[in-house]
Design a protein around this motif. Structure first.
Motif, mmCIF file in Angstrom:
data_model
loop_
_atom_site.group_PDB
_atom_site.id
_atom_site.type_symbol
_atom_site.label_atom_id
_atom_site.label_comp_id
_atom_site.label_asym_id
_atom_site.label_seq_id
_atom_site.Cartn_x
_atom_site.Cartn_y
_atom_site.Cartn_z
ATOM 1 N N ASP A 1 3.504 8.494 3.428
ATOM 2 C CA ASP A 1 2.813 9.551 2.691
ATOM 3 C C ASP A 1 2.791 10.829 3.509
ATOM 4 O O ASP A 1 2.878 11.924 2.966
ATOM 5 N N ASN B 1 -6.521 10.515 6.283
ATOM 6 C CA ASN B 1 -7.009 9.642 5.219
ATOM 7 C C ASN B 1 -7.093 8.220 5.723
ATOM 8 O O ASN B 1 -6.279 7.784 6.525
ATOM 9 N N ARG B 2 -8.066 7.492 5.202
ATOM 10 C CA ARG B 2 -8.253 6.098 5.581
ATOM 11 C C ARG B 2 -8.471 5.267 4.328
ATOM 12 O O ARG B 2 -9.003 5.792 3.365
ATOM 13 N N LYS C 1 0.577 0.306 0.422
ATOM 14 C CA LYS C 1 0.353 1.452 -0.468
ATOM 15 C C LYS C 1 -0.319 1.015 -1.770
ATOM 16 O O LYS C 1 -1.200 1.703 -2.273
ATOM 17 N N ALA C 2 0.080 -0.128 -2.296
ATOM 18 C CA ALA C 2 -0.530 -0.648 -3.523
ATOM 19 C C ALA C 2 -2.006 -0.972 -3.309
ATOM 20 O O ALA C 2 -2.786 -0.962 -4.257
ATOM 21 N N ALA C 3 -2.365 -1.231 -2.048
ATOM 22 C CA ALA C 3 -3.765 -1.503 -1.691
ATOM 23 C C ALA C 3 -4.483 -0.227 -1.247
ATOM 24 O O ALA C 3 -5.531 -0.290 -0.610
ATOM 25 N N ASP C 4 -3.911 0.939 -1.582
ATOM 26 C CA ASP C 4 -4.499 2.251 -1.273
ATOM 27 C C ASP C 4 -4.593 2.552 0.218
ATOM 28 O O ASP C 4 -5.532 3.227 0.666
ATOM 29 N N VAL C 5 -3.651 2.057 0.986
ATOM 30 C CA VAL C 5 -3.565 2.389 2.402
ATOM 31 C C VAL C 5 -2.598 3.561 2.535
ATOM 32 O O VAL C 5 -1.503 3.548 1.977
ATOM 33 N N TRP C 6 -3.028 4.602 3.256
ATOM 34 C CA TRP C 6 -2.168 5.755 3.509
ATOM 35 C C TRP C 6 -1.185 5.398 4.612
ATOM 36 O O TRP C 6 -1.575 4.815 5.623
ATOM 37 N N ASP D 1 5.078 -1.082 1.039
ATOM 38 C CA ASP D 1 4.809 -0.934 -0.397
ATOM 39 C C ASP D 1 3.537 -1.683 -0.784
ATOM 40 O O ASP D 1 2.722 -1.192 -1.564
#
Length: 148
Positions: free
Chosen positions: A112, A89-90, A65-70, A62
């Motif tokens: 994701d 995606n990276r 994901k909050a740090a925009d990691v797929w 989580d």
């Protein structure tokens, strides 16, 4: 998630070093520890690749994901798409699970993109060794260093 064989942990660390993975995240409990067997199997990668042990893997995902990691998860064929057809995606994190049980549902739900490696499934032989699968999937995300 749930990989309990220290030799598999070592081989995953070796793959991680080869494919320039910045760190491995593992749960503190119910997972392989960095034993002498893991270090030996890693061929020294265990001394280079950081291992971050977390009390709760789902919460760690989580936070990623909050740090925009797929988040990608190696999953069963029925619930996923072939890795070569998945969006790439990276930055990305890859969840690998125990060869018998796979990824726990609470952890898999964070993904994701569920992916799998296409191949021939036979009775009693329905998956690759987790470290082999990790190497194949990590190669997909590897970016060659820029020559600029």
């Amino acid at each position: 998630d749930g990989v309990t064989d220290p030799r598999n942990l070592g081989a995953i660390l070796r793959n991680a070093l080869w494919f320039d993975v910045p760190a491995i995240i593992t749960p503190k409990r119910n997972t392989a520890q960095l034993t002498s067997a893991a270090v030996k199997s890693s061929a020294g990668a265990a001394c280079i690749v950081p291992i971050v042990q977390v009390p709760n893997l789902a919460r760690a995902l989580d936070a990623l994901k909050a740090a925009d990691v797929w988040i990608y998860a190696a999953a069963q064929k029925e619930k996923s798409q072939p890795f070569g057809q998945a969006p790439l995606n990276r930055p990305a994190a890859l969840i690998m699970g125990d060869e018998g049980r796979g990824i726990r549902p609470n952890v898999a739900n964070r993904a994701d993109v569920p992916i799998h490696i296409p191949g021939q499934s036979l009775p009693g032989f329905d998956s690759l060794n987790v470290s082999v699968a990790a190497g194949i999937l990590l190669s997909t995300f590897y970016e060659l260093p820029s020559t600029d």
